[in-house]
Design a protein around this motif. Structure first.
Motif, short mmCIF file in Angstrom:
data_model
loop_
_atom_site.label_atom_id
_atom_site.label_comp_id
_atom_site.label_asym_id
_atom_site.label_seq_id
_atom_site.Cartn_x
_atom_site.Cartn_y
_atom_site.Cartn_z
N LEU A 1 0.83 -1.20 0.00
CA LEU A 1 0.00 0.00 0.00
C LEU A 1 0.86 1.25 0.00
CD1 LEU A 1 -2.89 -0.92 2.48
CD2 LEU A 1 -3.12 -0.45 0.03
N ARG A 2 1.97 1.22 0.73
CA ARG A 2 2.88 2.37 0.74
C ARG A 2 3.44 2.62 -0.66
NH1 ARG A 2 4.58 0.27 5.77
NH2 ARG A 2 6.39 -0.75 4.80
N LEU A 3 3.76 1.56 -1.38
CA LEU A 3 4.27 1.73 -2.74
C LEU A 3 3.20 2.32 -3.65
CD1 LEU A 3 6.30 -1.59 -3.24
CD2 LEU A 3 7.17 0.68 -2.64
N LEU A 4 1.97 1.84 -3.51
CA LEU A 4 0.88 2.37 -4.34
C LEU A 4 0.58 3.82 -4.00
CD1 LEU A 4 -1.49 -0.74 -4.27
CD2 LEU A 4 -0.15 0.10 -6.21
N ARG A 5 0.69 4.17 -2.73
CA ARG A 5 0.51 5.57 -2.34
C ARG A 5 1.64 6.43 -2.90
NH1 ARG A 5 -0.38 6.34 3.93
NH2 ARG A 5 -0.65 8.48 3.20
N GLY A 6 2.86 5.91 -2.83
CA GLY A 6 4.00 6.65 -3.37
C GLY A 6 3.87 6.90 -4.86
N GLY A 7 3.21 5.98 -5.58
CA GLY A 7 2.99 6.15 -7.01
C GLY A 7 1.76 6.95 -7.34
N GLY A 8 1.04 7.40 -6.32
CA GLY A 8 -0.13 8.24 -6.53
C GLY A 8 -1.38 7.49 -6.96
N LEU A 9 -1.36 6.17 -6.93
CA LEU A 9 -2.53 5.40 -7.36
C LEU A 9 -3.54 5.21 -6.24
CD1 LEU A 9 -0.83 2.62 -9.53
CD2 LEU A 9 -1.58 4.92 -10.20
N VAL A 10 -3.08 5.29 -5.01
CA VAL A 10 -3.92 5.09 -3.83
C VAL A 10 -3.69 6.24 -2.86
CG1 VAL A 10 -4.28 3.61 -1.80
CG2 VAL A 10 -4.03 2.58 -4.07
N THR A 11 -4.75 6.69 -2.23
CA THR A 11 -4.64 7.70 -1.18
C THR A 11 -5.20 7.14 0.12
OG1 THR A 11 -6.81 8.66 -1.72
CG2 THR A 11 -4.87 9.59 -2.84
N ALA A 12 -4.89 7.78 1.22
CA ALA A 12 -5.37 7.34 2.53
C ALA A 12 -5.97 8.51 3.28
CB ALA A 12 -4.23 6.72 3.34
N ARG A 13 -7.01 8.22 4.07
CA ARG A 13 -7.67 9.25 4.87
C ARG A 13 -7.98 8.68 6.23
NH1 ARG A 13 -12.83 10.20 6.28
NH2 ARG A 13 -13.33 12.34 6.89
N TYR B 1 -8.34 3.50 2.78
CA TYR B 1 -7.58 3.61 1.55
C TYR B 1 -8.53 3.72 0.37
CZ TYR B 1 -3.43 2.61 4.23
OH TYR B 1 -2.40 2.69 5.14
N ARG B 2 -8.16 4.57 -0.57
CA ARG B 2 -9.02 4.86 -1.72
C ARG B 2 -8.23 4.75 -3.01
NH1 ARG B 2 -11.71 10.85 -2.91
NH2 ARG B 2 -12.30 10.47 -5.09
N LEU B 3 -8.83 4.14 -4.01
CA LEU B 3 -8.23 4.07 -5.33
C LEU B 3 -8.50 5.38 -6.06
CD1 LEU B 3 -6.86 2.38 -7.57
CD2 LEU B 3 -9.15 1.59 -8.23
N ASP B 4 -7.43 6.03 -6.51
CA ASP B 4 -7.58 7.28 -7.25
C ASP B 4 -7.79 6.93 -8.72
OD1 ASP B 4 -7.34 9.73 -8.55
OD2 ASP B 4 -5.81 10.48 -7.17
N LEU B 5 -9.05 6.80 -9.12
CA LEU B 5 -9.37 6.36 -10.46
C LEU B 5 -8.95 7.38 -11.52
CD1 LEU B 5 -12.82 4.72 -9.76
CD2 LEU B 5 -10.80 3.55 -10.63
N GLU B 6 -9.01 8.65 -11.21
CA GLU B 6 -8.58 9.67 -12.16
C GLU B 6 -7.09 9.52 -12.45
OE1 GLU B 6 -10.74 12.89 -13.30
OE2 GLU B 6 -11.58 10.87 -13.44
#
Length: 265
Positions: free
Chosen positions: A56-68, A79-84
């Motif tokens: 998940l940290r790798l996906l967040r680092g790549g901007g594909l996933v965000t966390a709130r 965790y949220r998938l940034d579809l845009e």
């Protein structure tokens, strides 16, 4: 020829490198169903929490996933998938392989809703039913020209819809919200909904079961920071824009053959 060989030896686009890993791809597809916590992702993919958290940290680092951070339990994060961002990265990856694979964004428009004996019904739920859920219901009704039934309710509804909700729908989308009364989610128990979408973490925890597909969008209450002034209204504008993006990505899901099949009486 030499130039082509050099290009072929170049590293693949970051999206390809991130998404190609089997576990990361599984996490992305699970998050495609809605916002989830780490422990829920662990249960779904059947892998240890430390491994899931690492990817998940790798996906967040790549901007594909965000966390709130959860507004219900501050120890949790959704965790949220940034579809845009995924759409942009996928298009760039295609273009990097060959210019003919460059994906151009489709012009905005209404989805083609297949003929059916009963409209697909979607219920949006938040706590107060004064901002997030009425905005979502209004936008889904607007973007589908009323061909999908959209309702909203609250687990602890306020007396009426927030004035900023009415204002942002009118000014940003040209939507006049009919009526300003809220309703309790318990009043809708017994009605049939194909999808129930919760928009706040507290509502997710207490929302009754409707025998429907459950989706969660973890979103902050735009009215929590104060109701007056431009700063307060700006929060509603941001929330409405975020919900509008989510609604546009939801619409193709509502039109899949599987959804249509489940929707038949």
């Amino acid at each position: 020829m030499g130039s082509r060989s050099t290009d072929a030896a170049a590293a693949p686009p970051e999206f390809v490198r991130l998404a190609a890993h089997p576990l990361r791809w599984r996490l992305l597809t699970e998050l495609g169903d809605g916002d989830l916590r780490v422990r829920e992702l662990v249960e779904r993919v059947g892998e240890p929490q430390n491994l899931v958290s690492y990817h998940l940290r790798l996906l967040r680092g790549g901007g594909l996933v965000t966390a709130r951070r959860s507004s219900f339990d501050g120890r949790d994060s959704y965790y949220r998938l940034d579809l845009e961002r995924c759409a942009e990265a996928l298009a760039a990856s295609g273009a990097a392989l060959h210019p003919a694979l460059r994906q151009l964004p489709s012009p905005p428009g209404h989805p083609v809703v297949r003929s059916r004996t009963r409209r697909v019904a979607v219920l949006f739920v938040c706590t107060g039913n004064s901002a997030r859920s009425p905005i979502a219901a209004a936008l889904l009704h607007h973007h589908t020209a009323g061909r999908i039934s959209a309702a909203s309710a609250g687990t602890s509804p306020k007396p009426q819809v927030h004035p900023h909700t009415v204002q942002v729908l009118r000014e940003s989308f040209g939507i006049d919200l009919p009526g300003r009364r809220t309703q309790h989610v318990d009043d809708l128990v017994g009605r049939r909904f194909d999808h129930v979408i919760t928009l706040c973490d507290k509502a997710r925890a207490v929302c009754p079961e409707f025998g429907s597909r459950r989706i969660h969008w973890s979103m902050a209450d735009p009215g929590a920071g104060g109701d007056t002034g431009q700063a307060g209204y700006a929060a509603f504008q941001h929330t409405a824009a975020d919900i509008d993006t989510r609604i546009k990505h939801l619409m193709p899901v509502l039109n899949t053959p599987e959804t249509v099949a489940r929707s038949e009486p």
